[in-house]
Structures are given as C-alpha cells and as structure tokens.
Design a protein around this motif. Structure first.
Motif, mmCIF file in Angstrom:
data_model
loop_
_atom_site.group_PDB
_atom_site.id
_atom_site.type_symbol
_atom_site.label_atom_id
_atom_site.label_comp_id
_atom_site.label_asym_id
_atom_site.label_seq_id
_atom_site.Cartn_x
_atom_site.Cartn_y
_atom_site.Cartn_z
ATOM 1 N N LEU A 151 -103.813 -76.111 -90.618
ATOM 2 C CA LEU A 151 -104.357 -76.028 -89.269
ATOM 3 C C LEU A 151 -105.881 -76.161 -89.241
ATOM 4 O O LEU A 151 -106.489 -75.975 -88.181
ATOM 5 N N GLY A 152 -106.475 -76.499 -90.392
ATOM 6 C CA GLY A 152 -107.929 -76.647 -90.445
ATOM 7 C C GLY A 152 -108.398 -78.087 -90.374
ATOM 8 O O GLY A 152 -109.563 -78.347 -90.074
ATOM 9 N N ASP A 153 -107.515 -79.031 -90.636
ATOM 10 C CA ASP A 153 -107.851 -80.454 -90.565
ATOM 11 C C ASP A 153 -107.274 -81.033 -89.280
ATOM 12 O O ASP A 153 -106.107 -80.761 -88.941
ATOM 13 N N PRO A 154 -108.038 -81.831 -88.528
ATOM 14 C CA PRO A 154 -107.554 -82.319 -87.221
ATOM 15 C C PRO A 154 -106.191 -83.015 -87.275
ATOM 16 O O PRO A 154 -105.287 -82.665 -86.510
ATOM 17 N N PHE A 230 -97.207 -75.327 -73.910
ATOM 18 C CA PHE A 230 -98.396 -74.477 -73.882
ATOM 19 C C PHE A 230 -98.320 -73.372 -74.934
ATOM 20 O O PHE A 230 -99.230 -73.211 -75.738
ATOM 21 N N GLN A 231 -97.212 -72.635 -74.930
ATOM 22 C CA GLN A 231 -97.120 -71.448 -75.773
ATOM 23 C C GLN A 231 -97.295 -71.769 -77.247
ATOM 24 O O GLN A 231 -98.050 -71.094 -77.954
ATOM 25 N N LEU A 232 -96.587 -72.794 -77.719
ATOM 26 C CA LEU A 232 -96.605 -73.122 -79.144
ATOM 27 C C LEU A 232 -98.013 -73.470 -79.602
ATOM 28 O O LEU A 232 -98.497 -72.966 -80.620
ATOM 29 N N ILE A 233 -98.694 -74.307 -78.837
ATOM 30 C CA ILE A 233 -100.042 -74.732 -79.206
ATOM 31 C C ILE A 233 -101.021 -73.567 -79.096
ATOM 32 O O ILE A 233 -101.873 -73.360 -79.969
ATOM 33 N N TYR A 234 -100.893 -72.781 -78.036
ATOM 34 C CA TYR A 234 -101.863 -71.711 -77.814
ATOM 35 C C TYR A 234 -101.776 -70.643 -78.896
ATOM 36 O O TYR A 234 -102.790 -70.115 -79.351
ATOM 37 N N VAL A 235 -100.562 -70.335 -79.336
ATOM 38 C CA VAL A 235 -100.407 -69.316 -80.376
ATOM 39 C C VAL A 235 -100.825 -69.864 -81.741
ATOM 40 O O VAL A 235 -101.484 -69.166 -82.520
ATOM 41 N N THR A 237 -102.852 -72.739 -82.587
ATOM 42 C CA THR A 237 -104.195 -73.279 -82.820
ATOM 43 C C THR A 237 -105.188 -73.009 -81.697
ATOM 44 O O THR A 237 -106.388 -73.160 -81.905
ATOM 45 N N ARG A 238 -104.687 -72.685 -80.498
ATOM 46 C CA ARG A 238 -105.537 -72.551 -79.314
ATOM 47 C C ARG A 238 -106.381 -73.806 -79.086
ATOM 48 O O ARG A 238 -107.509 -73.743 -78.591
ATOM 49 N N ALA A 244 -108.657 -80.766 -81.645
ATOM 50 C CA ALA A 244 -107.727 -81.811 -82.083
ATOM 51 C C ALA A 244 -106.313 -81.596 -81.582
ATOM 52 O O ALA A 244 -105.521 -82.543 -81.536
ATOM 53 N N THR A 245 -105.967 -80.354 -81.227
ATOM 54 C CA THR A 245 -104.604 -80.095 -80.744
ATOM 55 C C THR A 245 -104.584 -79.626 -79.292
ATOM 56 O O THR A 245 -103.561 -79.153 -78.824
#
Length: 297
Positions: A151-154, A230-235, A237-238, A244-245
């Motif tokens: 989750l650190g690389d775009p 929304f939920q999956l992305i927000y939890v 990577t926000r 990038a996400t």
C-alpha cells in the motif's frame, strides 16, 4: 372499501406505498439535496449562496479530480472484468455434480456476507509492510529478499485494492450466475451433444446466450457497486499513497466532510451520476436488443 381492496392494481399500490415512502426519504431527498448543494458554495457551519456551475468548472480543471476519475474508471473496469471471469468460472464449477456441493455453495458466500470494513481490515493486515503474511511467505520461500510495501507504492496500491474488491465481489457474481445456470434445461445440452457440439461449443452457443440477460443485470449491479465503492478504499488506504487510490466517492467525502466544502463535495458526487446512468442504460438497451433479436427469430 371492500370493493376497492379487491382491485389488484390498487392493492398493489398500497403494498408498494411503504417502500415508496422509504425511498423518497432516504434516496430521493438526499439525491435532491446533494444536487442542490453542488450549485452552491456551502461550507460546514455556513449556509452557502448559489454559484451555478462554478464548482463544476473548478472540478473539471482540478488535477486531483481527474486523477480520481481515472482511478475510479480503472478500478471499476479491471475489477468488474475479473469478477465476471472468476465468478462465471466458479458458477460453472459449482453447477457440476460435486461432493458436498451445498457446503461449497454456502462457503462461497462468506466474502460477500462479511462486513466490508472487516474485510478491509483483514486485507490491511495481509498488505502490512511489516507483518504481511504474503511477504513472509515470499521471503521464507526464497522468492524475495525483503518485505513488500503493498500500500506504499501507487500502482501496487491500486492493484492491491482491486484484488480486495474482486475477492469480495466474486460471490455475488458467482451465485447469481449459478442461479441462471440452474434455469437452463439439460435437454439443450443433450441436443447439442447429439449434434456433435464440443463442450466449448455448448458453452458458447447454449450457455452464454441463455445467460446473457442475467449477465447484463448482474454486471450492471457489479459496476454500480464498484464505481461507488467507499468503505473498502477508505479503510485500506484513505486514498493514498499520493492520492493513487482516491476514487470519486472517497474524494467527494474528503472534500465535503474533513475539508468542509460541502458544495464542492456534493458537486463531485453528482458528477458520478452520468457514469452510473450510462452503465444502467447500456444494460437496458442491451437487454432490449437481445429481446428484439429473439422475437425476430
């Protein structure tokens, strides 16, 4: 009164009335309010004034909005394609006479039943740069000499969120297509087999045409769910790393709530509506065309 209740149309309307009221309160009103706010400069704690299309002009030229649009389209297209391919394969597999078939059909539903936030937390642990079980296996297996920061690389983050979405969405596609497969008469396959059709030809000329209506409906819902995720992305990577996400849904929330620009966030959310309508109309006209072709044969 008794005579009125015996009228089927009126009785149907009465039964639909509670649902219509709920939709009006929890769907139509928020949509209308959001659309109105998109044309204002409303901030949290301050009522806004009518600014017309100013929010939309700003968003069209905003690089972050364009990046979020790219992320959303990329996320939706790639995830939906893989969910369809894997879901169809799983449906075909579960449609066979397997031992413990009912048990496997039940297990398949688990990723869909588990709350999204819980699934996201599980994947957050899997992708953790220090405690990732995937990285641990790769390092112990000698395939890598260091842990991966998923989750650190775009681009790695984009792919990682897509994998999490596909894992969660496959059961919905698989079970829905499995229900469609159950409606196909075995006599069609017997007739095709007698005519010398191979398994691939049976799939292409019998299974796919018979499944096309339910495929259109299922994939429409899949695209809608994925595009508005929304939920999956927000939890997970926000919106990071480096935006990038960020999807349109997460960016809209960030601009409206933490950022305080309700009008701008509402305009961004409203910009999603044409894409959703396009997906619905594509499915609708595809089904209409299919029905017309079948009627003309």
């Amino acid at each position: 009164m008794h005579r009125l209740l015996n009228q089927r149309n009126l009785l149907g309307l009465l039964f639909m009335l509670p649902t219509a009221i709920l939709l009006l309160l929890f769907l139509t009103y928020p949509l209308g309010l959001g659309t109105w706010l998109g044309f204002t400069d409303t901030k949290i704690g301050r009522s806004g004034e009518w600014v017309g299309l100013e929010n939309y002009r700003f968003l069209i030229d905003d690089s972050l909005t364009l990046l979020a649009l790219f992320n959303t389209v990329f996320y939706t297209v790639v995830a939906s394609v893989f969910k369809f391919i894997l879901g169809l394969w799983l449906a075909l597999l579960l449609n066979r006479n397997l031992p413990f078939k009912s048990f496997f059909r039940t297990i398949v539903l688990l990723p869909w039943i588990v709350p999204t936030a819980l699934s996201a937390l599980a994947f957050w642990w899997i992708y953790d740069p220090q405690f990732s079980v995937v990285s641990w296996l790769l390092v112990k297996g000698g395939l890598m000499d260091h842990y991966i920061d998923f989750l650190g690389d775009p681009w790695l983050a984009r792919i990682s969120t897509i994998i999490a979405n596909v894992w969660r969405g496959i059961p919905f596609v698989a079970i829905s297509l499995l229900a469609g497969l159950q409606t196909i008469s075995p006599s069609l396959y017997e007739a095709a087999s007698i005519d010398g059709a191979t398994r691939w030809q049976q799939f292409r000329y019998v299974t796919l045409p018979m499944l096309s209506p339910i495929i259109a409906v299922v994939m429409t819902f899949s695209v809608l769910f994925t595009f508005t995720d929304f939920q999956l992305i927000y939890v997970l990577t926000r919106g990071g790393p480096m935006n990038a996400t960020h999807l349109m849904a997460t960016l809209s929330f960030q601009r409206a709530i933490p950022g305080g620009a309700l009008g701008e966030g509402a305009a961004l959310a409203t910009m999603m509506v044409p894409f959703l309508l396009a997906a619905i109309m594509f499915s609708y006209f595809g089904l209409q065309r299919r029905a017309w072709q079948q009627g003309g044969q």
